[in-house]
Design an enzyme around this catalytic site. Structure first.
Site, PDB file in Angstrom:
ATOM      1  CB  CYS A  41      46.357 -87.184  45.735  1.00  0.00           C
ATOM      2  SG  CYS A  41      47.468 -85.825  45.429  1.00  0.00           S
TER       3      CYS A  41
ATOM      4  CG  HIS B 188      42.477 -85.656  45.439  1.00  0.00           C
ATOM      5  ND1 HIS B 188      43.006 -84.825  46.270  1.00  0.00           N
ATOM      6  CD2 HIS B 188      43.392 -85.568  44.419  1.00  0.00           C
ATOM      7  CE1 HIS B 188      44.117 -84.282  46.121  1.00  0.00           C
ATOM      8  NE2 HIS B 188      44.444 -84.600  44.872  1.00  0.00           N
TER       9      HIS B 188
ATOM     10  CG  ASN C   4      46.052 -81.472  45.062  1.00  0.00           C
ATOM     11  OD1 ASN C   4      46.149 -81.997  46.139  1.00  0.00           O
ATOM     12  ND2 ASN C   4      46.533 -82.082  44.076  1.00  0.00           N
TER      13      ASN C   4
HETATM   14  O1  UT7 Z   1      46.746 -84.365  43.055  1.00  0.00           O
HETATM   15  C1  UT7 Z   1      47.465 -84.768  42.166  1.00  0.00           C
HETATM   16  C2  UT7 Z   1      46.747 -84.996  40.840  1.00  0.00           C
HETATM   17  N1  UT7 Z   1      46.803 -83.769  40.178  1.00  0.00           N
HETATM   18  C3  UT7 Z   1      45.921 -83.401  39.320  1.00  0.00           C
HETATM   19  O2  UT7 Z   1      44.981 -84.138  39.293  1.00  0.00           O
HETATM   20  C4  UT7 Z   1      46.044 -82.303  38.235  1.00  0.00           C
HETATM   21  C5  UT7 Z   1      45.456 -82.697  36.960  1.00  0.00           C
HETATM   22  N2  UT7 Z   1      45.621 -81.663  35.885  1.00  0.00           N
HETATM   23  C6  UT7 Z   1      45.177 -80.247  35.984  1.00  0.00           C
HETATM   24  O3  UT7 Z   1      44.524 -80.195  36.974  1.00  0.00           O
HETATM   25  C7  UT7 Z   1      45.367 -79.619  34.940  1.00  0.00           C
HETATM   26  O4  UT7 Z   1      46.149 -80.138  33.653  1.00  0.00           O
HETATM   27  C8  UT7 Z   1      46.228 -78.220  35.357  1.00  0.00           C
HETATM   28  C9  UT7 Z   1      45.519 -77.283  36.087  1.00  0.00           C
HETATM   29  C10 UT7 Z   1      47.554 -78.765  36.140  1.00  0.00           C
HETATM   30  C11 UT7 Z   1      46.507 -77.581  33.938  1.00  0.00           C
HETATM   31  O5  UT7 Z   1      45.505 -77.158  33.305  1.00  0.00           O
HETATM   32  P1  UT7 Z   1      45.311 -77.373  31.732  1.00  0.00           P
HETATM   33  O6  UT7 Z   1      44.072 -76.879  31.293  1.00  0.00           O
HETATM   34  O7  UT7 Z   1      45.440 -78.909  31.579  1.00  0.00           O
HETATM   35  O8  UT7 Z   1      46.383 -76.579  31.077  1.00  0.00           O
HETATM   36  P2  UT7 Z   1      47.930 -76.936  30.154  1.00  0.00           P
HETATM   37  O9  UT7 Z   1      48.704 -77.453  31.214  1.00  0.00           O
HETATM   38  O10 UT7 Z   1      47.237 -77.638  29.257  1.00  0.00           O
HETATM   39  O11 UT7 Z   1      48.373 -75.559  30.039  1.00  0.00           O
HETATM   40  C12 UT7 Z   1      47.512 -74.603  28.927  1.00  0.00           C
HETATM   41  C13 UT7 Z   1      48.380 -73.326  28.846  1.00  0.00           C
HETATM   42  C14 UT7 Z   1      49.636 -73.506  28.731  1.00  0.00           C
HETATM   43  O12 UT7 Z   1      50.207 -72.254  27.853  1.00  0.00           O
HETATM   44  P3  UT7 Z   1      50.473 -72.675  26.093  1.00  0.00           P
HETATM   45  O13 UT7 Z   1      51.282 -73.653  26.030  1.00  0.00           O
HETATM   46  O14 UT7 Z   1      48.974 -72.985  25.683  1.00  0.00           O
HETATM   47  O15 UT7 Z   1      50.762 -71.268  25.575  1.00  0.00           O
HETATM   48  C15 UT7 Z   1      50.572 -73.264  30.118  1.00  0.00           C
HETATM   49  O16 UT7 Z   1      51.867 -72.884  29.737  1.00  0.00           O
HETATM   50  O17 UT7 Z   1      48.429 -72.712  30.314  1.00  0.00           O
HETATM   51  C16 UT7 Z   1      49.793 -72.320  30.538  1.00  0.00           C
HETATM   52  N3  UT7 Z   1      49.753 -72.423  32.105  1.00  0.00           N
HETATM   53  C17 UT7 Z   1      49.404 -71.188  32.874  1.00  0.00           C
HETATM   54  N4  UT7 Z   1      49.026 -70.050  32.374  1.00  0.00           N
HETATM   55  C18 UT7 Z   1      48.768 -68.971  33.481  1.00  0.00           C
HETATM   56  C19 UT7 Z   1      50.049 -73.241  32.837  1.00  0.00           C
HETATM   57  N5  UT7 Z   1      50.060 -72.780  34.104  1.00  0.00           N
HETATM   58  C20 UT7 Z   1      49.796 -71.455  34.211  1.00  0.00           C
HETATM   59  C21 UT7 Z   1      49.391 -70.720  35.053  1.00  0.00           C
HETATM   60  N6  UT7 Z   1      49.115 -69.287  34.694  1.00  0.00           N
HETATM   61  N7  UT7 Z   1      49.525 -70.915  36.487  1.00  0.00           N
END
Ligand code: UT7
Length: 359
Positions: free
Chosen positions: A111, A270, A300
């Site tokens: 990115c 970004h 993104n």
């Molecule tokens: O451009 C490249 C660079 N990429 C980035 O900068 C991405 C950076 N990371 C992020 O933006 C965030 O970490 C994410 C948006 C990818 C994820 O957000 P998060 O707050 O870190 O969530 P998480 O991965 O810790 O997941 C929390 C919960 C999980 O459930 P449990 O284990 O707590 O029960 C996931 O399974 O949210 C769940 N989850 C979802 N729930 C509903 C993950 N994706 C989804 C979804 N809908 N789409």
């Protein structure tokens, strides 16, 4: 001798995919996606659209806005993590289609790709190797996400944007670019699809396809078993890296120019997650209003996200003559980059076909 952005253009797919539609397909909700990322919808390339068609649209708009023709361009640098193909570079086809001249190359810096491409073009212009360049960021990420993986597929979108660069005196235009990489983080964002290993795996390995090769190169087929082709990401780790990197990069850029981050009029980051931007803004003590965000409508778009946001900021008059603008990127690699620009009136061009003033 330095380089300045003379005009910008964009090419975005027609099809819009809203979070509400994803609710029907995945175990997710509009609320979760919107609250955790800021994204409401993204563009998805249709069967008649690809990186080449979107990039050409973006380049042609940038040329029109600058009142120039393809023949005025002596360098094309395309940043993409999702090229349409392996060979040749998309930049070469774009050069041919536009009737441009000079070197043409693609690069992949995740990115941060647009910032890497900007640095390459600035270097060429500063060395006198070209007078004008097109720098393109383009992605069709929806083609490399796993639509069964709700943790990644809701994040990404497709699009392209182009910046037309021309030489300018030092102290104007692009004041400084900083770039970096931390290869030990290469597993945090990963996609094996489309590479040579994947190709060998698809055909069951070279050894299996051409018996005569089996004795000479017996390991080729075996090595490729079990490749997961789609994007994998360790979101939380990338999130922390992103916030730290954005702050450090802005500080580094400003220190190098003896400026304070408070003097920056607009930050175009970004667009990976609006919460990353909020956290970085808070940590830097800068008001969120100073950060340009359009992630809500595009998600993104990796290499395309910064130029797409910059084009929109310019078109919507969020930039004025003399403004200090910081572009900040981070992504797969891990990579990061930043650029500090002095905005010149007319960078948004003004396309006669769009009722603008032209240049
Ligand atoms: O451009 C490249 C660079 N990429 C980035 O900068 C991405 C950076 N990371 C992020 O933006 C965030 O970490 C994410 C948006 C990818 C994820 O957000 P998060 O707050 O870190 O969530 P998480 O991965 O810790 O997941 C929390 C919960 C999980 O459930 P449990 O284990 O707590 O029960 C996931 O399974 O949210 C769940 N989850 C979802 N729930 C509903 C993950 N994706 C989804 C979804 N809908 N789409």
């Amino acid at each position: 001798m330095s380089a300045a952005i003379v005009s910008l253009g964009r090419g975005i797919p027609r099809h819009i995919l809203h979070n509400r539609q994803l609710e029907e397909l995945l175990d997710t909700t509009h609320l979760w996606i919107k609250e955790r990322t800021g994204i409401a919808e993204r563009r998805v390339a249709g069967p008649d659209e690809d990186n080449l068609s979107l990039s050409l649209e973006a380049c042609r708009q940038a040329l029109r806005r600058a009142g120039m023709k393809g023949g005025d361009i002596g360098l094309i640098v395309v940043a993409s993590a999702t090229p349409d193909r392996l060979v040749p570079a998309m930049a070469c086809t774009i050069q041919g289609e536009l009737g441009a001249r000079g070197p043409a190359l693609d690069l992949n810096a995740g990115c941060s790709g647009f910032l890497y491409a900007l640095a390459v073009a600035k270097g060429f212009l500063a060395e006198g190797l070209a007078e004008r360049a097109l720098v393109v960021g383009t992605e069709t990420l929806t083609r490399i996400v796993d639509w069964r993986d709700r943790a990644t597929c809701v994040l990404f979108g497709d699009g392209a944007a182009a910046a037309l660069l021309a030489g300018c005196p030092e102290g104007e235009g692009i004041l400084r670019v900083v770039l970096g990489a931390e290869g030990r983080g290469d597993g945090l964002i990963h996609a094996a699809g489309g590479g040579a290993r994947m190709m060998a795996s698809l055909r069951g390995g070279l050894a299996g396809e051409a018996g005569a090769f089996a004795e000479a190169i017996p390991f080729l087929g075996m090595e490729c078993d079990g490749i997961y082709p789609f994007v994998r990401m360790q979101g939380r780790k990338v999130f922390r890296f992103a916030v730290e990197t954005m702050c450090a990069t802005l500080r580094e850029l400003c220190a190098a120019e003896s400026l304070s981050p408070r003097e920056v009029d607009l930050v175009v980051p970004h667009q990976a997650n609006s919460r990353i931007v909020e956290a970085a803004a808070e940590r830097m003590g800068l008001p969120l209003q100073r950060f340009y965000l359009n992630i809500e409508r595009y998600g993104n778009t990796s290499s395309a996200s910064i130029p797409l946001a910059l084009e929109e900021a310019a078109r919507r008059n969020a930039l004025r003559e003399g403004d200090l603008v910081a572009l900040l990127g981070f992504g797969a690699g891990l990579t990061w980059g930043g650029a500090l620009l002095r905005w010149a009136d007319g960078c948004d061009g003004g396309d006669p076909e769009e009722g603008g003033r032209g240049r």
